[in-house]
Design a protein around this motif. Structure first.
Motif, PDB file in Angstrom:
ATOM      1  N   UNK A  66       0.797  -1.544   0.020  1.00 12.51           N
ATOM      2  CA  UNK A  66      -0.269   0.224   0.114  1.00 12.51           C
ATOM      3  C   UNK A  66       1.073   0.976   0.145  1.00 12.51           C
ATOM      4  N   UNK A  67       1.995   1.307   0.614  1.00 10.04           N
ATOM      5  CA  UNK A  67       2.708   2.141   0.437  1.00 10.04           C
ATOM      6  C   UNK A  67       3.351   2.543  -0.440  1.00 10.04           C
ATOM      7  N   UNK A  68       4.067   1.477  -1.404  1.00  7.02           N
ATOM      8  CA  UNK A  68       4.964   1.638  -2.933  1.00  7.02           C
ATOM      9  C   UNK A  68       3.667   2.335  -3.786  1.00  7.02           C
ATOM     10  N   UNK A  69       2.148   2.059  -3.548  1.00  9.53           N
ATOM     11  CA  UNK A  69       1.070   2.189  -4.217  1.00  9.53           C
ATOM     12  C   UNK A  69       0.635   3.721  -4.053  1.00  9.53           C
ATOM     13  N   UNK A  70       1.197   3.977  -2.513  1.00  5.48           N
ATOM     14  CA  UNK A  70       0.487   5.590  -2.440  1.00  5.48           C
ATOM     15  C   UNK A  70       1.971   6.735  -2.719  1.00  5.48           C
ATOM     16  N   UNK A  71       3.289   6.069  -2.734  1.00  2.00           N
ATOM     17  CA  UNK A  71       3.702   7.076  -3.394  1.00  2.00           C
ATOM     18  C   UNK A  71       4.362   6.940  -4.609  1.00  2.00           C
ATOM     19  N   UNK A  72       4.143   5.792  -5.430  1.00  2.00           N
ATOM     20  CA  UNK A  72       3.821   6.074  -6.996  1.00  2.00           C
ATOM     21  C   UNK A  72       2.991   6.923  -7.369  1.00  2.00           C
ATOM     22  N   UNK A  73       1.604   7.081  -6.177  1.00  2.00           N
ATOM     23  CA  UNK A  73       0.730   8.506  -6.847  1.00  2.00           C
ATOM     24  C   UNK A  73       1.127   9.350  -6.647  1.00  2.00           C
ATOM     25  N   UNK A  74       1.623   9.794  -5.268  1.00  4.06           N
ATOM     26  CA  UNK A  74       3.003  10.901  -4.819  1.00  4.06           C
ATOM     27  C   UNK A  74       3.839  11.469  -5.953  1.00  4.06           C
ATOM     28  N   UNK A  75       4.525  10.674  -6.757  1.00  2.49           N
ATOM     29  CA  UNK A  75       5.211  10.627  -7.364  1.00  2.49           C
ATOM     30  C   UNK A  75       4.810  11.265  -8.972  1.00  2.49           C
TER      31      UNK A  75
END
Length: 103
Positions: A66-75
């Motif tokens: 979930x953190x990886x998905x959220x970080x991709x969204x932020x990027x």
């Protein structure tokens, strides 16, 4: 009784848990029956905690995903913001250039 087995064991052996060792377990105070009982209790404890640890690991793995998905969204959002800022800058430059040319 299962929960207090460790305390009962240290009391029976007359030994603080920090000093438990093979020598203490080999003493005359620990007969075969007691050792078998304690081993069974330790095995039960390991089984209980093994399933708890497996569950916690699955939660950690899910949280990482979930953190990886959220970080991709932020990027991606940061990329979009930079793109919009570039567009604004280009618009301001063109307005400035056309203002200077028309003067």
């Amino acid at each position: 009784a299962r929960d207090g087995w460790y305390m009962e064991m240290t009391e029976h052996l007359d030994c603080p848990k920090s000093e438990l060792s093979a020598d203490v377990f080999n003493s005359r105070k620990a007969n075969k029956e007691k050792l078998s009982e304690w081993l069974s209790n330790a095995d039960d404890l390991v089984d209980r905690y093994e399933s708890v640890f497996k569950h916690l690991l699955s939660i950690v793995d899910k949280t990482k995903s979930e953190l990886i998905v959220a970080q991709k969204k932020v990027v991606n959002l940061q990329d979009e913001l930079l793109e919009k800022k570039n567009e604004e800058l280009q618009t301001i430059k063109s307005i400035g250039t056309s203002s200077v040319q028309s003067s």
